[in-house]
Motif scaffolding. Structure first.
Motif, PDB file in Angstrom:
ATOM      1  N   GLU A 116      30.285  67.295  27.061  1.00  0.00           N
ATOM      2  CA  GLU A 116      29.595  67.463  28.117  1.00  0.00           C
ATOM      3  C   GLU A 116      28.095  67.691  28.147  1.00  0.00           C
ATOM      4  O   GLU A 116      27.752  68.621  27.252  1.00  0.00           O
ATOM      5  CB  GLU A 116      30.239  68.290  29.002  1.00  0.00           C
ATOM      6  CG  GLU A 116      30.405  67.947  30.514  1.00  0.00           C
ATOM      7  CD  GLU A 116      29.473  68.880  31.338  1.00  0.00           C
ATOM      8  OE1 GLU A 116      29.631  68.738  32.543  1.00  0.00           O
ATOM      9  OE2 GLU A 116      28.692  69.444  30.771  1.00  0.00           O
ATOM     10  N   SER A 135      22.715  63.513  25.121  1.00  0.00           N
ATOM     11  CA  SER A 135      23.605  62.828  26.093  1.00  0.00           C
ATOM     12  C   SER A 135      24.599  62.063  25.528  1.00  0.00           C
ATOM     13  O   SER A 135      24.606  60.836  25.502  1.00  0.00           O
ATOM     14  CB  SER A 135      22.858  62.341  27.235  1.00  0.00           C
ATOM     15  OG  SER A 135      21.381  62.697  27.003  1.00  0.00           O
ATOM     16  N   SER A 138      26.444  59.440  28.105  1.00  0.00           N
ATOM     17  CA  SER A 138      25.571  58.785  28.758  1.00  0.00           C
ATOM     18  C   SER A 138      24.437  57.913  28.335  1.00  0.00           C
ATOM     19  O   SER A 138      23.240  57.420  28.502  1.00  0.00           O
ATOM     20  CB  SER A 138      24.983  59.302  30.107  1.00  0.00           C
ATOM     21  OG  SER A 138      24.331  60.419  29.739  1.00  0.00           O
TER      22      SER A 138
ATOM     23  N   ARG B 181      11.376  71.309  27.649  1.00  0.00           N
ATOM     24  CA  ARG B 181      12.716  70.812  28.064  1.00  0.00           C
ATOM     25  C   ARG B 181      12.913  71.108  29.563  1.00  0.00           C
ATOM     26  O   ARG B 181      12.594  72.379  30.002  1.00  0.00           O
ATOM     27  CB  ARG B 181      13.673  71.369  27.437  1.00  0.00           C
ATOM     28  CG  ARG B 181      15.089  70.527  27.251  1.00  0.00           C
ATOM     29  CD  ARG B 181      16.141  71.343  26.459  1.00  0.00           C
ATOM     30  NE  ARG B 181      17.375  70.998  27.394  1.00  0.00           N
ATOM     31  CZ  ARG B 181      18.368  71.791  27.520  1.00  0.00           C
ATOM     32  NH1 ARG B 181      18.147  73.003  26.934  1.00  0.00           N
ATOM     33  NH2 ARG B 181      19.243  71.643  28.327  1.00  0.00           N
ATOM     34  N   ASN B 246      19.856  61.742  32.096  1.00  0.00           N
ATOM     35  CA  ASN B 246      20.895  61.827  31.062  1.00  0.00           C
ATOM     36  C   ASN B 246      22.265  62.254  31.667  1.00  0.00           C
ATOM     37  O   ASN B 246      23.017  62.980  30.840  1.00  0.00           O
ATOM     38  CB  ASN B 246      20.368  62.552  30.010  1.00  0.00           C
ATOM     39  CG  ASN B 246      19.927  64.006  30.282  1.00  0.00           C
ATOM     40  OD1 ASN B 246      19.869  64.136  31.556  1.00  0.00           O
ATOM     41  ND2 ASN B 246      19.535  64.782  29.597  1.00  0.00           N
ATOM     42  N   MET B 247      22.446  62.296  32.776  1.00  0.00           N
ATOM     43  CA  MET B 247      23.700  62.909  33.328  1.00  0.00           C
ATOM     44  C   MET B 247      24.805  61.902  34.028  1.00  0.00           C
ATOM     45  O   MET B 247      23.910  60.800  34.782  1.00  0.00           O
ATOM     46  CB  MET B 247      23.376  63.964  34.456  1.00  0.00           C
ATOM     47  CG  MET B 247      22.884  65.129  33.902  1.00  0.00           C
ATOM     48  SD  MET B 247      22.767  66.438  35.154  1.00  0.00           S
ATOM     49  CE  MET B 247      21.450  67.478  34.249  1.00  0.00           C
ATOM     50  N   ASN B 248      26.148  61.845  33.855  1.00  0.00           N
ATOM     51  CA  ASN B 248      26.833  61.099  34.556  1.00  0.00           C
ATOM     52  C   ASN B 248      27.382  61.849  35.565  1.00  0.00           C
ATOM     53  O   ASN B 248      26.918  62.895  36.052  1.00  0.00           O
ATOM     54  CB  ASN B 248      27.828  60.646  33.757  1.00  0.00           C
ATOM     55  CG  ASN B 248      28.962  61.587  33.055  1.00  0.00           C
ATOM     56  OD1 ASN B 248      29.023  62.618  33.881  1.00  0.00           O
ATOM     57  ND2 ASN B 248      29.518  61.239  32.131  1.00  0.00           N
ATOM     58  N   GLN B 250      30.107  63.484  36.970  1.00  0.00           N
ATOM     59  CA  GLN B 250      30.702  64.955  36.654  1.00  0.00           C
ATOM     60  C   GLN B 250      29.687  65.923  36.216  1.00  0.00           C
ATOM     61  O   GLN B 250      29.527  67.023  36.752  1.00  0.00           O
ATOM     62  CB  GLN B 250      31.967  64.926  35.693  1.00  0.00           C
ATOM     63  CG  GLN B 250      33.233  64.234  36.307  1.00  0.00           C
ATOM     64  CD  GLN B 250      33.174  62.975  35.399  1.00  0.00           C
ATOM     65  OE1 GLN B 250      32.244  62.118  35.042  1.00  0.00           O
ATOM     66  NE2 GLN B 250      34.487  62.503  35.086  1.00  0.00           N
ATOM     67  N   GLU B 251      28.706  65.408  35.282  1.00  0.00           N
ATOM     68  CA  GLU B 251      27.800  66.213  34.768  1.00  0.00           C
ATOM     69  C   GLU B 251      26.648  66.797  35.861  1.00  0.00           C
ATOM     70  O   GLU B 251      26.325  67.909  36.047  1.00  0.00           O
ATOM     71  CB  GLU B 251      26.942  65.619  33.648  1.00  0.00           C
ATOM     72  CG  GLU B 251      27.941  65.659  32.443  1.00  0.00           C
ATOM     73  CD  GLU B 251      27.464  64.902  31.225  1.00  0.00           C
ATOM     74  OE1 GLU B 251      28.014  64.863  30.258  1.00  0.00           O
ATOM     75  OE2 GLU B 251      26.391  63.873  31.627  1.00  0.00           O
ATOM     76  N   GLN B 254      28.342  69.008  38.349  1.00  0.00           N
ATOM     77  CA  GLN B 254      28.221  70.289  37.804  1.00  0.00           C
ATOM     78  C   GLN B 254      26.975  71.136  37.620  1.00  0.00           C
ATOM     79  O   GLN B 254      27.100  72.243  37.959  1.00  0.00           O
ATOM     80  CB  GLN B 254      28.786  70.044  36.179  1.00  0.00           C
ATOM     81  CG  GLN B 254      29.323  71.176  35.404  1.00  0.00           C
ATOM     82  CD  GLN B 254      30.615  71.792  35.840  1.00  0.00           C
ATOM     83  OE1 GLN B 254      30.644  72.926  36.442  1.00  0.00           O
ATOM     84  NE2 GLN B 254      31.492  71.157  35.495  1.00  0.00           N
ATOM     85  N   ALA B 255      25.803  70.235  37.529  1.00  0.00           N
ATOM     86  CA  ALA B 255      24.658  70.816  37.353  1.00  0.00           C
ATOM     87  C   ALA B 255      24.188  71.381  38.731  1.00  0.00           C
ATOM     88  O   ALA B 255      23.404  72.425  38.730  1.00  0.00           O
ATOM     89  CB  ALA B 255      23.716  69.768  36.655  1.00  0.00           C
ATOM     90  N   MET B 258      25.705  74.264  39.598  1.00  0.00           N
ATOM     91  CA  MET B 258      25.156  75.611  38.986  1.00  0.00           C
ATOM     92  C   MET B 258      23.714  75.884  39.287  1.00  0.00           C
ATOM     93  O   MET B 258      23.305  76.819  38.617  1.00  0.00           O
ATOM     94  CB  MET B 258      25.296  75.215  37.292  1.00  0.00           C
ATOM     95  CG  MET B 258      26.632  75.300  36.816  1.00  0.00           C
ATOM     96  SD  MET B 258      26.814  74.382  35.281  1.00  0.00           S
ATOM     97  CE  MET B 258      25.364  75.306  34.389  1.00  0.00           C
TER      98      MET B 258
END
Lengths: 303, 422
Positions: A116, A135, A138, B181, B246-248, B250-251, B254-255, B258
């Motif tokens: 993840e 990543s 993805s 980042r 860069n997130m799908n 669920q990610e 989740q983010a 959070m």
């Protein structure tokens, strides 16, 4: 007489659906309206479709990724676990076999959690070691293309390699296969008589030579068996892909052929088209298996 | 021993309910997680108040899965009596006359029709005939993290009203670590699964003054400038780094939970869940507008299958009418965030009490006049996947916005054309 029950079951649950599916592959059918005969149109459509060939390519990536590593690691662990006198051998054997009995769905969810983006263990470790998080799930770029990105070279699509996401799924495939290969190789190793090794030692053969000239050839029936089993299973991979990348992965790069087929059948209701793909896949697997039997079996050493 | 008693008890229970209830209705639905308990409570209350009807509610997976299962059920002849269908999926079944035309019941009960909110009612009318009752209708709302707004020195009660404002605020809410980042993103828009990604992208086209299809649904219009323009703007959000590339699905969720993402479009059907489970202060607002003020109307409806007996039809009508009546639609609204479907509910005193308790539920009702139903078609699932792939190709930089939408429009036109000849 005695085969009647089995025969009946096979007819009802295997033979009838098979024939029905074959007939349907010449029809256009959305599960609600009446099927319409379209001849070979579904087959032609599949062979002309870019997505179909892409799915084929991704399937081949998966097979080529999973097969060699499963065999090599399986053999490696079998050699390590061969020694019956070692303490706790059976416990180690059990540990290596555990991934095989784990449900692919549970394993896929576990891998999802490891890779993840935000909270995965893999990225956590990378960051602790001072790297940039990756990543995993993805990234659509092929791994070979990633290497060549450093030289600013763009490879043709077929050489770009599986996407990073596909690599994670390949890793899962290897992880699940290794235990099985280990057990089969162990059985193979135990059936090799010690006399061969003793004779070789008298002739002054090194360990490497013994392995290359005795172990490997005498294991070839096991290797051949595993090769065929893994090839068929890998071409049909579906569960982990559906769980880890329910949308077919970034830019559909994990949409292997069975996933594509499932999509066409149960998301888009192009039943006839899906059946045609199923039969194309069946033909392909059949051809590969026949090839393996005719050309590889010659090289198998039966004791 | 214990188990066999339990089994026996269950059988007795089932037999008694079956014998005492004159009519048993099987009801398939797609409400999982937090929505299921609310739905189950409604159903059990219906059973308690209607002694001669017994409804058995069965969860059948999400909307798309329900379509698949219902199609299979028709083949095997094992169909339910009442089914919850996404309003976009009604056509899949009306095309083959598998849903009951409700005109007869409506003409006997004219007050029912006039009490439904007009724009909701339109979504269940196909070729002039109503085939379902709107039940869980939602619209897309902007969810935002008030705590992050406060931390960035922004007014938590002033969510962005336009695209420009949103971009400005999102930039302020995007935070980079010393090593460059990004540790907090300002925006999360359309970076999710294929079911939801285009759901979130659609309103951008409309807000940019564009359309997705022509009015007769024979041509896809995403290759026109407004849609392409919206795609360009959307892409720029990733380029500038205010939205995570860069997130799908669920990610991303989740983010967001959070507190690593500040804003994003979410369905109003999730407001109550968010309020109960988010550790931070949630703000809900109308989607920001550009050339037009629009949001997406989506959700489900309750339909009766055409193959059920007249006696069951009557009971089923009683059930779906009861599920959508003023009192129950308010209960459903308060416990999920799905919009009340009745005009009488909007004007009721209770809704004001609900707003006092959960002020975040109010903006969703205020958005109703701006909510536009999603395009519907027999092959909508495949079409949506094509559009999703197109915007994904743009996000990953494989194609330009012009190319991606031109190719997608061509593919979709081909599907629409093949429908005509069917």
């Amino acid at each position: 007489m005695f085969i009647t029950p089995t025969g009946l079951i096979i007819t009802v649950f295997v033979f009838f659906p098979l024939v029905y599916a074959f007939i349907m592959s010449f029809h256009s059918w959305n599960m609600s309206s009446a099927p319409m005969y379209v001849g070979l149109k579904n087959y032609i459509m599949a062979l002309e479709s870019v997505s179909f060939w892409n799915s084929m390519l991704y399937t081949v990536y998966y097979v080529l990724g999973v097969l060699p590593f499963s065999l090599i690691f399986g053999l490696f662990f079998a050699l390590l676990l061969k020694d019956n006198d070692m303490r706790g051998t059976s416990i180690y054997r059990m540990i290596y076999f555990m991934p095989v009995v784990t449900s692919p769905i549970a394993a896929a969810m576990g891998f999802n959690w490891i890779f993840e983006n935000q909270m995965g263990i893999a990225n956590h470790l990378i960051e602790k070691l001072g790297g940039q998080p990756v990543s995993w799930l993805s990234t659509p770029t092929g791994i070979l293309q990633m290497l060549f990105n450093h030289f600013n070279v763009v490879l043709p699509k077929i050489l770009q390699g599986p996407s990073l996401t596909m690599c994670v799924i390949i890793l899962l495939g290897i992880w699940q296969n290794v235990g099985y290969a280990t057990v089969v190789y162990l059985a193979g190793l135990q059936s090799i008589s010690d006399t061969y090794y003793e004779a070789a030692s008298l002739d002054g053969a090194t360990n490497w030579k013994k392995f290359w000239h005795i172990t490997l050839p005498l294991l070839s029936p096991s290797t051949f068996f595993l090769l065929i089993m893994f090839t068929i299973a890998s071409f049909q991979v579906f569960g982990p892909i559906q769980i880890m990348t329910p949308a077919g992965g970034p830019l559909n790069t994990t949409s292997v052929i069975v996933f594509y087929l499932y999509r066409q059948a149960f998301s888009y209701y192009n039943m006839g088209y899906a059946m045609a793909i199923a039969f194309l896949l069946m033909g392909l697997i059949l051809a590969i298996t026949v090839f393996q039997f005719r050309f590889l079996e010659r090289r198998v050493n039966y004791e | 021993m214990k188990r066999s008693f339990l089994v026996l008890f269950m059988i007795i229970l089932l037999v008694t309910t079956l014998t005492f209830a004159n009519v048993t209705l099987v009801f398939w639905h797609s409400m999982s997680d937090y929505q299921k308990p609310a739905l189950d409570r409604l159903v059990s209350e219906f059973n308690a108040t209607h002694p001669n009807i017994h409804v058995v509610a069965i969860y059948e997976g999400n909307y798309d899965q329900t379509v698949t299962k219902l199609k299979a059920a028709f083949l095997s002849g094992n169909t339910p009596d009442v089914v919850q269908l996404n309003i976009e999926h009604l056509r899949i079944f009306t095309a083959n006359h598998q849903l009951l035309d409700l005109s007869k019941f409506i003409s006997e009960d004219p007050s029912v029709k006039s009490d439904f909110i007009n724009s909701f009612w339109k979504t269940v009318v196909i070729n002039g005939k109503p085939y379902a009752l709107p039940f869980n209708i939602s619209c897309l709302m902007l969810f935002y993290n008030k705590d992050l707004f406060r931390k960035a020195g922004l007014d938590p009660n002033k969510p962005p009203k336009t695209w420009k404002e949103m971009e400005k605020i999102a930039k302020k809410l995007t935070i980079r670590a010393p090593n460059g980042r990004i540790i907090q993103y300002g925006l999360f828009w359309g970076v999710s699964g294929e079911d939801t990604a285009f759901y979130q992208f659609e309103p951008l086209i409309w807000q940019n003054g564009g359309r997705i299809f022509n009015s007769s649904m024979t041509k896809c219009l995403v290759d026109q400038p407004p849609a392409v323009g919206a795609l360009k703007t959307w892409k720029s959000w990733f380029k500038e780094g205010i939205s995570p590339a860069n997130m799908n699905l669920q990610e991303g969720i989740q983010a967001f939970m959070m507190g690593k993402i500040a804003m994003g479009p979410m369905t109003s059907g999730g407001i109550r869940y968010a309020l109960d489970n988010l550790p931070w202060d949630l703000g809900v607002a109308m989607l920001p507008s550009h050339k037009a003020t629009v949001t997406t109307l989506g959700g489900g409806s309750l339909a009766i299958l055409s193959n059920v007996s007249p006696k069951k039809q009557k009971a089923a009508w009683e059930f779906i009418k009861w599920m959508t009546n003023t009192k129950n639609t308010l209960y459903w609204y308060e416990n999920t965030g799905y919009l009340p479907v009745r005009k009488s509910a909007l004007n009721s005193l209770q809704i004001k009490i609900i707003w006092k308790r959960f002020p975040q539920l109010k903006p969703a009702v205020e958005a109703i006049p701006y909510a536009r139903p999603r395009p519907v078609n027999v092959d909508i699932i495949e079409i949506r996947h094509i559009l999703f792939n197109a915007i994904e190709e743009v996000r990953h930089g494989i194609k330009t916005p012009e190319e991606a939408f031109k190719d997608a429009a061509q593919k979709i036109d081909k599907i629409l054309k093949s429908e005509e000849t069917k």
